[in-house]
Design an enzyme around this catalytic site. Structure first.
Site, PDB file in Angstrom:
ATOM      1  N   ASN A   1       1.782  -4.549  -3.414  1.00  0.00           N
ATOM      2  CA  ASN A   1       0.564  -4.999  -3.459  1.00  0.00           C
ATOM      3  C   ASN A   1       0.161  -4.105  -2.683  1.00  0.00           C
ATOM      4  O   ASN A   1       0.382  -3.038  -2.176  1.00  0.00           O
ATOM      5  CB  ASN A   1       1.134  -6.039  -2.696  1.00  0.00           C
ATOM      6  CG  ASN A   1      -0.937  -6.850  -1.687  1.00  0.00           C
ATOM      7  OD1 ASN A   1      -0.771  -6.625  -2.664  1.00  0.00           O
ATOM      8  ND2 ASN A   1      -1.254  -6.866  -0.627  1.00  0.00           N
TER       9      ASN A   1
ATOM     10  N   HIS B   1     -10.548  -6.143  -2.801  1.00  0.00           N
ATOM     11  CA  HIS B   1     -11.236  -6.029  -1.700  1.00  0.00           C
ATOM     12  C   HIS B   1     -12.471  -5.158  -2.033  1.00  0.00           C
ATOM     13  O   HIS B   1     -12.593  -3.424  -2.333  1.00  0.00           O
ATOM     14  CB  HIS B   1     -10.765  -5.377  -0.548  1.00  0.00           C
ATOM     15  CG  HIS B   1      -9.878  -5.574   0.377  1.00  0.00           C
ATOM     16  ND1 HIS B   1     -10.709  -6.672   1.104  1.00  0.00           N
ATOM     17  CD2 HIS B   1      -8.233  -5.717   0.512  1.00  0.00           C
ATOM     18  CE1 HIS B   1      -9.140  -7.706   1.836  1.00  0.00           C
ATOM     19  NE2 HIS B   1      -7.729  -6.579   1.578  1.00  0.00           N
TER      20      HIS B   1
ATOM     21  N   GLU C   1       0.875  -1.473  -0.154  1.00  0.00           N
ATOM     22  CA  GLU C   1      -0.079  -0.464   0.438  1.00  0.00           C
ATOM     23  C   GLU C   1       1.227   1.230  -0.052  1.00  0.00           C
ATOM     24  O   GLU C   1       0.654   2.186   0.587  1.00  0.00           O
ATOM     25  CB  GLU C   1      -1.160  -0.040   1.195  1.00  0.00           C
ATOM     26  CG  GLU C   1      -2.065  -1.231   1.101  1.00  0.00           C
ATOM     27  CD  GLU C   1      -2.898  -1.092   2.495  1.00  0.00           C
ATOM     28  OE1 GLU C   1      -2.861  -0.756   3.470  1.00  0.00           O
ATOM     29  OE2 GLU C   1      -3.450  -2.224   2.142  1.00  0.00           O
TER      30      GLU C   1
ATOM     31  N   ASP D   1     -12.396 -10.177  -1.481  1.00  0.00           N
ATOM     32  CA  ASP D   1     -13.038 -10.381  -1.203  1.00  0.00           C
ATOM     33  C   ASP D   1     -14.009  -9.009  -1.212  1.00  0.00           C
ATOM     34  O   ASP D   1     -14.228  -8.649  -2.174  1.00  0.00           O
ATOM     35  CB  ASP D   1     -13.237 -10.744   0.551  1.00  0.00           C
ATOM     36  CG  ASP D   1     -12.718  -9.475   1.554  1.00  0.00           C
ATOM     37  OD1 ASP D   1     -12.704  -8.421   0.003  1.00  0.00           O
ATOM     38  OD2 ASP D   1     -11.981  -9.049   2.170  1.00  0.00           O
TER      39      ASP D   1
ATOM     40  N   GLU E   1      -6.329 -10.199  -2.025  1.00  0.00           N
ATOM     41  CA  GLU E   1      -7.504 -10.409  -1.105  1.00  0.00           C
ATOM     42  C   GLU E   1      -8.563 -10.057  -2.001  1.00  0.00           C
ATOM     43  O   GLU E   1      -9.100  -9.227  -0.496  1.00  0.00           O
ATOM     44  CB  GLU E   1      -6.420  -9.031   0.373  1.00  0.00           C
ATOM     45  CG  GLU E   1      -5.257  -9.034   0.575  1.00  0.00           C
ATOM     46  CD  GLU E   1      -4.006  -8.084   0.795  1.00  0.00           C
ATOM     47  OE1 GLU E   1      -5.732  -7.615   1.740  1.00  0.00           O
ATOM     48  OE2 GLU E   1      -3.333  -7.769   1.561  1.00  0.00           O
TER      49      GLU E   1
HETATM   50  O1  9MR Z   1      -6.986  -9.169   7.873  1.00  0.00           O
HETATM   51  C1  9MR Z   1      -6.680  -7.875   8.573  1.00  0.00           C
HETATM   52  C2  9MR Z   1      -6.486  -7.322   9.543  1.00  0.00           C
HETATM   53  O2  9MR Z   1      -7.179  -8.736  11.169  1.00  0.00           O
HETATM   54  C3  9MR Z   1      -6.209  -6.636  10.775  1.00  0.00           C
HETATM   55  O3  9MR Z   1      -6.995  -6.381  11.859  1.00  0.00           O
HETATM   56  C4  9MR Z   1      -6.496  -5.589   9.574  1.00  0.00           C
HETATM   57  C5  9MR Z   1      -5.442  -4.273  10.317  1.00  0.00           C
HETATM   58  O4  9MR Z   1      -5.757  -3.313   9.068  1.00  0.00           O
HETATM   59  O5  9MR Z   1      -4.925  -6.121   8.271  1.00  0.00           O
HETATM   60  C6  9MR Z   1      -5.635  -6.380   8.026  1.00  0.00           C
HETATM   61  O6  9MR Z   1      -5.404  -7.258   6.634  1.00  0.00           O
HETATM   62  C7  9MR Z   1      -5.111  -5.894   5.929  1.00  0.00           C
HETATM   63  C8  9MR Z   1      -3.829  -6.452   5.161  1.00  0.00           C
HETATM   64  O7  9MR Z   1      -3.017  -6.704   5.160  1.00  0.00           O
HETATM   65  C9  9MR Z   1      -3.654  -5.653   3.651  1.00  0.00           C
HETATM   66  N1  9MR Z   1      -4.674  -5.514   2.994  1.00  0.00           N
HETATM   67  C10 9MR Z   1      -5.464  -4.734   3.759  1.00  0.00           C
HETATM   68  C11 9MR Z   1      -6.465  -5.721   4.268  1.00  0.00           C
HETATM   69  C12 9MR Z   1      -7.473  -5.842   5.539  1.00  0.00           C
HETATM   70  O8  9MR Z   1      -7.313  -4.678   6.279  1.00  0.00           O
END
Ligand code: 9MR
Length: 449
Positions: free
Chosen positions: A198, A234, A157, A264, A262
Site C-alpha cells: 500500500n 489522499h 509506504e 479523501d 485511503e
Molecule cells: O489516520 C491516521 C492518523 O490518525 C494518524 O495520526 C496518522 C499517523 O501517521 O496515520 C494516519 O493514517 C495514515 C495511514 O496509516 C497510512 N497512510 C497515511 C494515513 C494518513 O496519515
C-alpha cells in the site's frame, strides 16, 4: 459543577423537552453505499476509530460500508506499545463490530516506517534480530486474526516519490528483501488473507507507481505471495490524476487486485458550494475509475466524516476531506460516490437536518472514568434536550455537570441545565460526568430525544 440529582422521574425529565430535531434524511431514500457497491461487485469501506463505533458514527459505519479498516488500532505501536505487552482492545472491537455487521476488515498495517513502538525504533538490532522481531510481529498479529481479515496492508509506504526505496528501519536494516519476507510470513500465518503493498502518490502513472509496478511484477515472477496493491488516494481538490484508471488497469493486468485504500479529497478551508461540488466530482471520478476495472475490488475512504479525518491536524488550513460533514450530514461528495456506484443522479430533496448526540470517555482510571456527551445540530436546532443510554456493565454515574442526570438501574437520562438547552443550527453543547465502573466499560448507544 452540578451534582447528580437522583430519583428524578422520567416524566419530569420529559416535561419541557421540546425537541425539534429530526433524523438524518438526506440519503434515506437511497440504498446505502454498500448495497450500491455490491451491485457493482465492489466493496466500499471506511477507516474507523474503535472507540467511536456507537451512536450516529456507529450507525453510519455499519449501515453504509461493507469494509472497515482500523485507522490506527492495528499498527505496531498500538498493539505492542511495550515489548511483549500487547493491547488488542481497539482492534478486537473493530473486528467484532465488522463481524456483527457483515463487513470485511482490511488489516492495516504490518510493516511501516511510522507509528512503531519506541522500544523498537530506539533499540539497536542486528539484521538477524530485526528480521526475527518482524517475523514474530507478523506471525502474532496475522495469526491472532486468522480467518477474520479479508486483506492485509502487509507493507505500507515502502517508496520515495522518485521511486527509490524509502530509507527506514526496515530497508536500512534488512535491505529490500524485507518486503518479500514480510509477505511470505503473512501468508504462512493466514493463507486465506489477500496480501497487499500500500502506498500514497501512486494513483497516476509516474515514477513512484512504476517502481511499485516493477516490484509487484518481480515478486509475482519469484512466486512471492502478493495479491494486491493499495492506492491510498489522499488527493487534493481538483487534482485527480488523469491516468488513474490506466494505472489501476496496468496493475490488474499484472494479475493482482487493486484497492483504493485511503480516499479523501482535501480543500483549503473554508469550504463553499463551489469547492464541495468540485469535491463531489473528484470522488465520483475516483470511484468511476475503480468501477471501470473488474480487479479494483475495494474502495475505502479514510474516515467517513470531517470530524474523523487526519487532514486538519496534518495540513493546517485544509480539511472537509470526507463525504460527511462534522455533524454526519452527507455532503455532495457522498452523492458523488453514490452516483458513480449507480445510485440515483437526481438531486434529493434538501436535508431536513439532524441533531445527534455523541458519547465519549475522556479519561479512565482503576474504578472510575470521566465521560462527555456532545449534542450537535446541523440543519436543525433544539430548544431543550434530553439524552439517555443504558449501561451494559454496571457503570454508575456519580456526578454530572452542565446537565441534570438521573440513573435508575442501568438506565441513565440527562437533560439540559437551565442555561444550555438551546442548540442552534450548526452549533453544539457538551456536558460531562463522572462514573464508576468495574470489570468493563463498554461504550453505550446514546439516544437523543
Ligand atoms: O489516520 C491516521 C492518523 O490518525 C494518524 O495520526 C496518522 C499517523 O501517521 O496515520 C494516519 O493514517 C495514515 C495511514 O496509516 C497510512 N497512510 C497515511 C494515513 C494518513 O496519515
Amino acid at each position: 459543577m452540578r451534582s447528580l440529582r437522583t430519583g428524578l422521574s422520567l416524566a419530569s425529565l420529559l416535561a419541557g423537552a421540546a425537541l425539534v430535531c429530526t433524523a438524518p434524511a438526506a440519503h434515506a431514500a437511497d440504498p446505502p453505499l454498500r448495497d450500491l457497491a455490491a451491485a457493482k461487485g465492489k466493496v466500499v469501506g471506511t477507516a474507523v476509530t474503535g472507540s467511536k463505533l456507537t451512536g450516529t458514527y456507529g450507525d453510519l459505519a455499519g449501515a453504509q460500508f461493507s469494509s472497515l479498516t482500523p485507522g490506527n488500532a492495528m499498527k505496531w505501536g498500538s498493539v505492542e506499545p511495550t515489548r511483549g505487552g500487547f493491547d488488542w482492545t481497539e482492534a478486537d472491537k473493530i473486528v467484532a463490530f465488522a463481524q456483527a455487521h457483515g463487513q470485511q476488515v482490511r488489516g492495516h498495517t504490518l510493516v511501516w516506517h511510522s507509528q512503531n513502538p519506541s522500544w523498537l525504533t530506539n533499540g539497536s538490532w542486528t539484521p538477524a534480530q530485526l528480521g526475527s522481531l518482524l517475523q514474530n510481529h507478523i506471525s502474532t498479529e496475522v495469526g491472532r486474526y486468522k480467518g477474520k481479515i479479508a486483506a492485509w496492508d502487509v507493507v505500507n509506504e515502502p517508496f520515495n516519490d522518485d521511486g527509490t526505496y524509502r530509507a527506514d528501519l526496515w530497508y536500512d536494516g534488512l535491505g529490500s528483501g524485507y518486503i518479500a519476507n514480510a509477505l511470505t510470513w503473512a501468508h504462512a500465518a493466514d493463507p486465506d488473507a489477500k496480501l497487499y503493498i500500500n502506498d500514497y502518490n501512486v494513483e497516476g502513472v509516474d515514477a513512484k507507481s512504476t517502481a511499485l509496478y516493477n516490484l509487484v511484477k518481480s515478486l509475482k515472477q519469484q512466486g512471492v505471495p502478493i495479491d494486491g496493491v493499495g492506492l491510498q488516494a489522499h488527493l487534493i481538490l481538483g487534482q485527480v490524476p488523469s491516468t488513474l484508471q490506466q494505472n489501476i488497469q496496468r496493475f490488474a493486468d499484472l494479475g493482482v487486485d487493486v484497492a483504493i485504500t485511503e480516499l479523501d479529497v482535501r480543500m483549503a478551508l473554508p469550504a463553499d458550494s463551489g469547492k464541495l461540488a468540485q469535491q463531489a466530482a473528484d470522488f465520483r471520478s475516483v470511484v468511476a475509475a475503480c468501477v471501470a476495472v473488474t480487479r479494483c475490488v475495494n474502495l475505502t475512504v479514510w474516515g467517513f466524516a470531517d470530524s474523523d479525518s487526519w487532514v486538519p491536524s496534518t495540513f493546517p488550513g485544509y480539511g472537509a476531506a470526507t463525504p460527511y460533514d462534522e455533524n454526519y450530514a452527507p455532503k455532495p461528495a457522498y452523492r458523488g460516490i453514490a452516483e458513480a456506484l449507480g445510485g440515483t443522479t437526481t438531486t434529493p430533496p434538501p436535508p431536513t437536518g439532524a441533531c445527534t448526540a455523541a458519547y465519549s470517555v475522556s479519561s479512565q482510571w482503576d474504578s472510575g472514568f470521566t465521560g462527555q456527551v456532545r449534542i450537535s445540530c446541523s440543519g436543525a436546532s433544539l430548544a431543550s434536550w434530553k439524552v439517555s443510554w443504558t449501561y451494559g456493565a454496571g457503570q454508575r454515574v456519580t456526578q454530572a455537570w452542565n446537565a441534570t442526570c438521573a440513573q435508575s438501574g442501568a438506565a441513565v437520562s440527562c437533560s439540559n441545565a437551565s442555561y444550555n438547552g438551546a442548540v442552534p443550527d450548526g452549533g453544539s453543547v457538551t456536558f460531562g460526568f463522572n462514573a464508576s465502573w468495574s470489570g468493563g466499560n463498554p461504550v453505550p448507544t446514546v439516544t437523543l430525544g
